[in-house]
Motif scaffolding. Structure first.
Motif, PDB file in Angstrom:
ATOM      1  N   UNK A  17      19.337 -85.977  21.353  1.00 18.93           N
ATOM      2  CA  UNK A  17      20.022 -86.553  20.193  1.00 18.93           C
ATOM      3  C   UNK A  17      20.549 -87.965  20.453  1.00 18.93           C
ATOM      4  N   UNK A  18      20.344 -88.485  21.635  1.00 16.63           N
ATOM      5  CA  UNK A  18      20.916 -89.784  21.985  1.00 16.63           C
ATOM      6  C   UNK A  18      20.389 -90.902  21.082  1.00 16.63           C
ATOM      7  N   UNK A  19      19.059 -90.973  20.931  1.00 17.16           N
ATOM      8  CA  UNK A  19      18.476 -92.051  20.128  1.00 17.16           C
ATOM      9  C   UNK A  19      18.781 -91.885  18.640  1.00 17.16           C
ATOM     10  N   UNK A  20      18.619 -90.685  18.041  1.00 16.54           N
ATOM     11  CA  UNK A  20      18.996 -90.551  16.618  1.00 16.54           C
ATOM     12  C   UNK A  20      20.460 -90.899  16.351  1.00 16.54           C
ATOM     13  N   UNK A  21      21.346 -90.480  17.238  1.00 12.52           N
ATOM     14  CA  UNK A  21      22.762 -90.802  17.047  1.00 12.52           C
ATOM     15  C   UNK A  21      22.992 -92.308  17.137  1.00 12.52           C
ATOM     16  N   UNK A  22      22.315 -92.954  18.072  1.00 12.84           N
ATOM     17  CA  UNK A  22      22.453 -94.410  18.185  1.00 12.84           C
ATOM     18  C   UNK A  22      21.962 -95.102  16.917  1.00 12.84           C
TER      19      UNK A  22
ATOM     20  N   UNK B  72      22.003 -93.957  13.944  1.00 14.16           N
ATOM     21  CA  UNK B  72      22.992 -93.756  12.883  1.00 14.16           C
ATOM     22  C   UNK B  72      24.128 -94.762  13.018  1.00 14.16           C
ATOM     23  N   UNK B  73      24.662 -94.893  14.227  1.00 22.30           N
ATOM     24  CA  UNK B  73      25.755 -95.852  14.427  1.00 22.30           C
ATOM     25  C   UNK B  73      25.283 -97.284  14.194  1.00 22.30           C
ATOM     26  N   UNK B  74      24.055 -97.567  14.571  1.00 24.91           N
ATOM     27  CA  UNK B  74      23.531 -98.913  14.356  1.00 24.91           C
ATOM     28  C   UNK B  74      23.339 -99.188  12.863  1.00 24.91           C
ATOM     29  N   UNK B  75      22.960 -98.147  12.099  1.00 25.56           N
ATOM     30  CA  UNK B  75      22.755 -98.323  10.660  1.00 25.56           C
ATOM     31  C   UNK B  75      24.042 -98.687   9.945  1.00 25.56           C
ATOM     32  N   UNK B  76      25.160 -98.144  10.429  1.00 24.04           N
ATOM     33  CA  UNK B  76      26.454 -98.453   9.786  1.00 24.04           C
ATOM     34  C   UNK B  76      27.184 -99.570  10.528  1.00 24.04           C
ATOM     35  N   UNK B  77      26.457-100.273  11.411  1.00 20.35           N
ATOM     36  CA  UNK B  77      26.952-101.483  12.076  1.00 20.35           C
ATOM     37  C   UNK B  77      28.203-101.229  12.917  1.00 20.35           C
ATOM     38  N   UNK B  78      28.181-100.134  13.679  1.00 28.48           N
ATOM     39  CA  UNK B  78      29.318 -99.839  14.554  1.00 28.48           C
ATOM     40  C   UNK B  78      28.935 -99.838  16.035  1.00 28.48           C
ATOM     41  N   UNK B  79      27.694-100.201  16.341  1.00 30.97           N
ATOM     42  CA  UNK B  79      27.355-100.387  17.749  1.00 30.97           C
ATOM     43  C   UNK B  79      28.066-101.644  18.262  1.00 30.97           C
TER      44      UNK B  79
ATOM     45  N   UNK C 159      31.117-101.409  19.247  1.00 33.69           N
ATOM     46  CA  UNK C 159      32.529-101.090  19.047  1.00 33.69           C
ATOM     47  C   UNK C 159      32.862 -99.802  19.798  1.00 33.69           C
ATOM     48  N   UNK C 160      34.124 -99.436  19.781  1.00 37.89           N
ATOM     49  CA  UNK C 160      34.569 -98.228  20.474  1.00 37.89           C
ATOM     50  C   UNK C 160      34.547 -96.986  19.584  1.00 37.89           C
ATOM     51  N   UNK C 161      34.221 -97.135  18.322  1.00 36.49           N
ATOM     52  CA  UNK C 161      34.215 -95.984  17.418  1.00 36.49           C
ATOM     53  C   UNK C 161      33.229 -94.885  17.835  1.00 36.49           C
ATOM     54  N   UNK C 162      32.006 -95.216  18.265  1.00 39.06           N
ATOM     55  CA  UNK C 162      31.090 -94.131  18.654  1.00 39.06           C
ATOM     56  C   UNK C 162      31.580 -93.277  19.813  1.00 39.06           C
ATOM     57  N   UNK C 163      32.574 -93.766  20.555  1.00 40.22           N
ATOM     58  CA  UNK C 163      33.057 -93.020  21.712  1.00 40.22           C
ATOM     59  C   UNK C 163      33.948 -91.847  21.309  1.00 40.22           C
ATOM     60  N   UNK C 164      34.486 -91.876  20.067  1.00 42.49           N
ATOM     61  CA  UNK C 164      35.374 -90.776  19.680  1.00 42.49           C
ATOM     62  C   UNK C 164      35.176 -90.305  18.238  1.00 42.49           C
ATOM     63  N   UNK C 165      34.632 -91.122  17.370  1.00 46.85           N
ATOM     64  CA  UNK C 165      34.576 -90.767  15.950  1.00 46.85           C
ATOM     65  C   UNK C 165      33.648 -89.588  15.687  1.00 46.85           C
ATOM     66  N   UNK C 166      32.641 -89.372  16.524  1.00 47.78           N
ATOM     67  CA  UNK C 166      31.756 -88.228  16.305  1.00 47.78           C
ATOM     68  C   UNK C 166      32.488 -86.899  16.466  1.00 47.78           C
ATOM     69  N   UNK C 167      33.629 -86.904  17.134  1.00 46.18           N
ATOM     70  CA  UNK C 167      34.410 -85.676  17.286  1.00 46.18           C
ATOM     71  C   UNK C 167      35.059 -85.222  15.991  1.00 46.18           C
ATOM     72  N   UNK C 168      35.041 -86.056  14.971  1.00 49.14           N
ATOM     73  CA  UNK C 168      35.547 -85.642  13.668  1.00 49.14           C
ATOM     74  C   UNK C 168      34.722 -84.505  13.076  1.00 49.14           C
ATOM     75  N   UNK C 169      33.517 -84.303  13.596  1.00 48.65           N
ATOM     76  CA  UNK C 169      32.620 -83.271  13.073  1.00 48.65           C
ATOM     77  C   UNK C 169      32.583 -82.048  13.980  1.00 48.65           C
ATOM     78  N   UNK C 170      33.586 -81.895  14.824  1.00 51.70           N
ATOM     79  CA  UNK C 170      33.788 -80.700  15.645  1.00 51.70           C
ATOM     80  C   UNK C 170      32.752 -80.604  16.770  1.00 51.70           C
ATOM     81  N   UNK C 171      32.915 -79.584  17.600  1.00 53.73           N
ATOM     82  CA  UNK C 171      32.030 -79.331  18.734  1.00 53.73           C
ATOM     83  C   UNK C 171      31.704 -77.841  18.770  1.00 53.73           C
ATOM     84  N   UNK C 172      30.443 -77.507  19.000  1.00 49.55           N
ATOM     85  CA  UNK C 172      30.020 -76.106  18.979  1.00 49.55           C
ATOM     86  C   UNK C 172      30.742 -75.283  20.046  1.00 49.55           C
ATOM     87  N   UNK C 173      30.896 -75.848  21.233  1.00 49.23           N
ATOM     88  CA  UNK C 173      31.553 -75.097  22.304  1.00 49.23           C
ATOM     89  C   UNK C 173      33.007 -74.798  21.956  1.00 49.23           C
TER      90      UNK C 173
END
Length: 323
Positions: free
Chosen positions: A163-168, A170-177, A179-193
């Motif tokens: 999922x590394x490339x698809x996630x990148x 997505x962040x590149x599409x919304x112009x957030x590469x 920045x520090x947002x990709x380091x924590x903002x994805x946690x807003x959608x929870x974690x399976x574990x």
């Protein structure tokens, strides 16, 4: 009445009372207090103590080696001696003020602050979002609930590289590469574990508590906030600590998304420092500076785990009682 073993209790007063025999004092191990442990028991305890000491030494040796190497001059870093022949504690100051190999001092303070607030945001967001999803799976009854929960767990089978490339993208599409947002903002959608972990705790809460709360007119969010979260406190703390540790030690995401020195986290900064001080970049191999920075990066996690260890134990004990 008395006996050699102590006073004898009776069922009442007067001539019709019946004496009750005394109960001998028994040690917690299930043996009378006046008997000493057998030789086999002592040998077993001695064996486990020696084994525990040996394993502890194996686990502690890398950290002790790092502490020792961080206090040595450059020529003695890799001499493999735990006690330095020449002490150089100024290595820790060089982490903050830089060394002659670097034009400007390494902004270690900035990296530390970045790691702290990114780790805190990652821990808070994933704990709250995962708790909400876990509570929904634990409390509500709806069609395909188990199937959907299985789909959530199935995402744990996907390696991060998939999922590394698809996630990148997505962040590149919304112009957030960058920045520090990709380091924590994805946690807003929870974690399976963490959803799985918290759901197990929520399932252990008596459903009658929630039904009584509903009869009192509480909303679902009120039940979640006033009943579910307080009773699942150990699991929430475990989730936050584990996610903070994962964010604190993560190097992959900072390597992908961060470009500027003042944005770096500690792992990314130490990696950059290693490249600047290494001989391949024209440095003199001041690895004692890199190791000193690594030790400084390790100390906060040791403190956090020391403060949260009782919640880990409490969480394991709670799961054991459920089983």
């Amino acid at each position: 009445m008395t006996s050699p073993q102590g006073p004898i209790a009776t069922t009442g007063e007067g001539p019709g009372s019946v004496p009750v025999p005394p109960v001998p004092v028994v040690a917690p191990e299930g043996r009378p207090w006046y008997q000493f442990p057998s030789s086999a028991s002592l040998l077993g305890r001695a064996f486990y103590l020696v084994l525990l000491t040996f394993l502890t030494a194996i686990f502690l040796y890398p950290f002790l080696w790092a502490v020792s190497a961080s206090l040595k001059p450059r020529e003695e870093v890799f001499d493999n001696k735990l006690i330095p022949r020449h002490w150089q504690p100024s290595n820790y100051l060089d982490v903050f003020r830089g060394v002659p190999d670097i034009a400007t001092g390494a902004p270690f303070q900035r990296w530390l602050i970045n790691s702290l607030y990114i780790g805190a945001l990652a821990a808070i967001t994933v704990t709250i979002s995962s708790a909400l999803v876990a509570f929904a799976f634990a409390y509500f009854r709806f069609p395909l609930r188990n199937f959907l929960f299985g789909c959530v767990l199935a995402t744990m089978m996907l390696p991060g590289a998939v999922t590394m490339i698809p996630v990148y993208l997505i962040w590149n599409k919304i112009h957030l590469t960058g920045t520090q947002y990709p380091l924590w903002a994805s946690n807003l959608f929870a974690s399976a574990f963490y959803i799985f972990l918290l759901r197990q705790f929520f399932l252990g809460i008596p459903r009658e508590l929630f039904e009584a709360s509903r009869m009192d007119g509480d909303s679902y969010l009120t039940m979640f906030w006033r009943i579910a979260l307080p009773l699942a406190k150990p699991a929430l703390i475990v989730t936050a600590v584990l996610e903070f540790k994962a964010s604190w030690t993560d190097l992959t995401k900072p390597l992908i998304y961060l470009r500027q020195d003042d944005q770096f986290t500690i792992p990314r900064g130490i990696y950059n420092l290693l490249g600047l001080l290494g001989p391949s970049a024209g440095g003199h191999g001041d690895y004692q500076i890199v190791i000193a920075g690594t030790v400084l990066a390790t100390v906060p996690m040791i403190i956090i785990f020391f403060l949260g260890q009782r919640y880990f134990i409490e969480g394991i004990a709670t799961q054991g009682r459920k089983g």
